[in-house]
Design a protein around this motif. Structure first.
Motif, PDB file in Angstrom:
ATOM      1  N   LYS A 166       0.834  -1.198   0.000  1.00 20.74           N
ATOM      2  CA  LYS A 166       0.000   0.000   0.000  1.00 20.74           C
ATOM      3  C   LYS A 166       0.874   1.256   0.000  1.00 20.74           C
ATOM      4  O   LYS A 166       1.846   1.357   0.730  1.00 20.74           O
ATOM      5  N   PHE A 167       0.506   2.211  -0.835  1.00 23.53           N
ATOM      6  CA  PHE A 167       1.214   3.480  -0.930  1.00 23.53           C
ATOM      7  C   PHE A 167       0.779   4.369   0.231  1.00 23.53           C
ATOM      8  O   PHE A 167      -0.406   4.646   0.408  1.00 23.53           O
ATOM      9  N   LYS A 168       1.743   4.832   1.037  1.00 17.65           N
ATOM     10  CA  LYS A 168       1.407   5.595   2.238  1.00 17.65           C
ATOM     11  C   LYS A 168       2.471   6.653   2.527  1.00 17.65           C
ATOM     12  O   LYS A 168       3.601   6.586   2.012  1.00 17.65           O
ATOM     13  N   PHE A 169       2.135   7.588   3.372  1.00 17.85           N
ATOM     14  CA  PHE A 169       3.061   8.641   3.790  1.00 17.85           C
ATOM     15  C   PHE A 169       4.171   8.021   4.626  1.00 17.85           C
ATOM     16  O   PHE A 169       3.901   7.315   5.608  1.00 17.85           O
ATOM     17  N   GLN A 170       5.428   8.287   4.258  1.00 18.94           N
ATOM     18  CA  GLN A 170       6.553   7.653   4.934  1.00 18.94           C
ATOM     19  C   GLN A 170       7.287   8.572   5.914  1.00 18.94           C
ATOM     20  O   GLN A 170       7.617   8.152   7.014  1.00 18.94           O
ATOM     21  N   SER A 171       7.559   9.805   5.504  1.00 20.15           N
ATOM     22  CA  SER A 171       8.389  10.634   6.379  1.00 20.15           C
ATOM     23  C   SER A 171       8.302  12.109   6.015  1.00 20.15           C
ATOM     24  O   SER A 171       7.896  12.485   4.915  1.00 20.15           O
ATOM     25  N   MET A 172       8.732  12.931   6.979  1.00 20.51           N
ATOM     26  CA  MET A 172       8.895  14.363   6.797  1.00 20.51           C
ATOM     27  C   MET A 172      10.235  14.764   7.383  1.00 20.51           C
ATOM     28  O   MET A 172      10.652  14.255   8.428  1.00 20.51           O
ATOM     29  N   GLU A 173      10.949  15.661   6.692  1.00 17.43           N
ATOM     30  CA  GLU A 173      12.214  16.170   7.192  1.00 17.43           C
ATOM     31  C   GLU A 173      12.262  17.683   7.027  1.00 17.43           C
ATOM     32  O   GLU A 173      11.816  18.221   6.018  1.00 17.43           O
ATOM     33  N   ILE A 174      12.819  18.352   8.030  1.00 19.19           N
ATOM     34  CA  ILE A 174      13.088  19.783   7.965  1.00 19.19           C
ATOM     35  C   ILE A 174      14.586  19.957   8.210  1.00 19.19           C
ATOM     36  O   ILE A 174      15.111  19.486   9.228  1.00 19.19           O
ATOM     37  N   SER A 175      15.279  20.582   7.276  1.00 12.32           N
ATOM     38  CA  SER A 175      16.731  20.691   7.395  1.00 12.32           C
ATOM     39  C   SER A 175      17.193  22.123   7.194  1.00 12.32           C
ATOM     40  O   SER A 175      16.523  22.931   6.544  1.00 12.32           O
ATOM     41  N   LEU A 176      18.359  22.446   7.756  1.00 12.04           N
ATOM     42  CA  LEU A 176      18.955  23.761   7.602  1.00 12.04           C
ATOM     43  C   LEU A 176      20.463  23.585   7.405  1.00 12.04           C
ATOM     44  O   LEU A 176      21.220  23.521   8.370  1.00 12.04           O
ATOM     45  N   PRO A 177      20.919  23.491   6.153  1.00 11.62           N
ATOM     46  CA  PRO A 177      22.358  23.446   5.878  1.00 11.62           C
ATOM     47  C   PRO A 177      22.939  24.851   5.759  1.00 11.62           C
ATOM     48  O   PRO A 177      22.312  25.757   5.200  1.00 11.62           O
ATOM     49  N   VAL A 178      24.139  25.045   6.283  1.00  5.67           N
ATOM     50  CA  VAL A 178      24.876  26.296   6.160  1.00  5.67           C
ATOM     51  C   VAL A 178      26.189  25.987   5.453  1.00  5.67           C
ATOM     52  O   VAL A 178      26.929  25.094   5.879  1.00  5.67           O
ATOM     53  N   THR A 179      26.477  26.695   4.364  1.00  2.92           N
ATOM     54  CA  THR A 179      27.658  26.395   3.558  1.00  2.92           C
ATOM     55  C   THR A 179      28.637  27.558   3.563  1.00  2.92           C
ATOM     56  O   THR A 179      28.247  28.735   3.541  1.00  2.92           O
ATOM     57  N   LEU A 180      29.918  27.217   3.568  1.00  2.01           N
ATOM     58  CA  LEU A 180      31.016  28.171   3.443  1.00  2.01           C
ATOM     59  C   LEU A 180      31.792  27.787   2.187  1.00  2.01           C
ATOM     60  O   LEU A 180      32.272  26.658   2.069  1.00  2.01           O
ATOM     61  N   THR A 181      31.906  28.715   1.249  1.00  5.89           N
ATOM     62  CA  THR A 181      32.508  28.413  -0.043  1.00  5.89           C
ATOM     63  C   THR A 181      33.642  29.382  -0.341  1.00  5.89           C
ATOM     64  O   THR A 181      33.501  30.602  -0.185  1.00  5.89           O
ATOM     65  N   ARG A 182      34.761  28.805  -0.776  1.00  5.09           N
ATOM     66  CA  ARG A 182      35.871  29.609  -1.272  1.00  5.09           C
ATOM     67  C   ARG A 182      36.443  28.908  -2.492  1.00  5.09           C
ATOM     68  O   ARG A 182      36.989  27.812  -2.379  1.00  5.09           O
ATOM     69  N   GLY A 183      36.302  29.542  -3.635  1.00  4.77           N
ATOM     70  CA  GLY A 183      36.763  28.916  -4.863  1.00  4.77           C
ATOM     71  C   GLY A 183      36.040  27.608  -5.116  1.00  4.77           C
ATOM     72  O   GLY A 183      34.808  27.544  -5.126  1.00  4.77           O
TER      73      GLY A 183
END
Length: 279
Positions: free
Chosen positions: A216-233
């Motif tokens: 049976k097709f059903k609701f599996q999961s929920m995720e809330i995420s907050l990634p913070v990135t630091l980029t140089r070159g």
């Protein structure tokens, strides 16, 4: 232990499914450049616990993953992944993937991929050597959000179908940190629904009434995420936190809502190919 080995390979499916959905975003090449480039992308990632469909199966084991991707300027990519779970007597997990990612327009893109999973050493769990998945993703930057819609088929004897959607908003600070490092963050909401035949690989004691629910097709999961990135070159460092909430969990599965945290570092190595023709 057999059950744990099988569930860990499913974590690899979860990680790759999410990362490939974002491939087209992370490897953009400026079409105005005079030179065309391929990219070799190296990535190392750590998180404090694995999850699959929002489930941790009552386990609390950190995991380290490593990826090497070759991304052709035409959109084709090949990716090799290796995962190590921070517990004794667990084999390395590997995956080899072939995919294609391209922009359909200025605001839409697609990503198609096939992944085959391997386990180092022998496993007494039937079907673990033949685990694979096929995935297709459509992305749309429609204004306030970037949304992606993903269909996945998991093959391992019985077939599972999943539908996943991600919705995020990218923010970047105008001022660079130490005048050299770009700081950005991208809050994201993810929802997933699908079938439950993957439980058959876990050596659980399953009741007949529970077995009848797996297709049976059903609701599996929920995720809330907050990634913070630091980029140089070409270097990028990311720290992230995620709240993971499983739904429709059977009685024999001890998964619970939890917070996940981790970090990853990547380096993109450009490879010069051919100059574009000038009109």
């Amino acid at each position: 232990m057999k059950k744990r080995v099988q569930l860990f390979i499913l974590f690899l499916f979860s990680v790759l499914g999410n990362s490939f959905a974002q491939t087209n975003d992370s490897t953009q090449v400026d079409s105005d450049q005079a030179v065309v480039y391929d990219f070799v992308i190296f990535n190392a990632r750590f998180q404090n616990a694995f999850t699959f469909l929002g489930r941790d199966f009552g386990l609390d084991i950190p995991v380290l993953s490593n990826d090497m991707m070759y991304y052709f300027q035409g959109g084709v990519y090949v990716n090799l992944s290796a995962l190590k779970f921070m517990e004794e007597n667990l084999p390395w997990q590997y995956a080899l993937s072939l995919g294609y990612a391209t922009d359909l327009s200025e605001k839409t893109d697609i990503n198609l991929s096939y992944s085959q999973f391997l386990v180092a050493g022998e496993s007494a769990v039937a079907g673990i050597q033949n685990l694979a998945f096929l995935q297709g993703t459509f992305g749309w930057e429609w204004g306030p959000l970037y949304s992606s819609f993903q269909n996945q088929l998991l093959f391992n004897g019985d077939i599972d179908y999943f539908f996943e959607t991600h919705h995020s908003r990218y923010f970047e600070f105008d001022q660079k940190l130490f005048k050299k490092i770009t700081v950005a963050f991208e809050p994201k909401l993810s929802l997933m629904a699908g079938t439950d035949n993957f439980y058959l690989m876990g050596l659980y004691e399953i009741k007949p009434e529970e077995l009848s629910e797996f297709n049976k097709f059903k609701f599996q999961s929920m995720e809330i995420s907050l990634p913070v990135t630091l980029t140089r070159g070409m270097f990028e460092f990311e720290i992230f936190g995620r709240y993971v909430r499983p739904f429709n969990v059977p009685e024999f599965d001890f998964s619970r809502p939890r917070f996940i945290y981790g970090a990853q570092m990547s380096y993109s190595l450009p490879i010069k190919r051919t100059k574009k023709s000038k009109l």
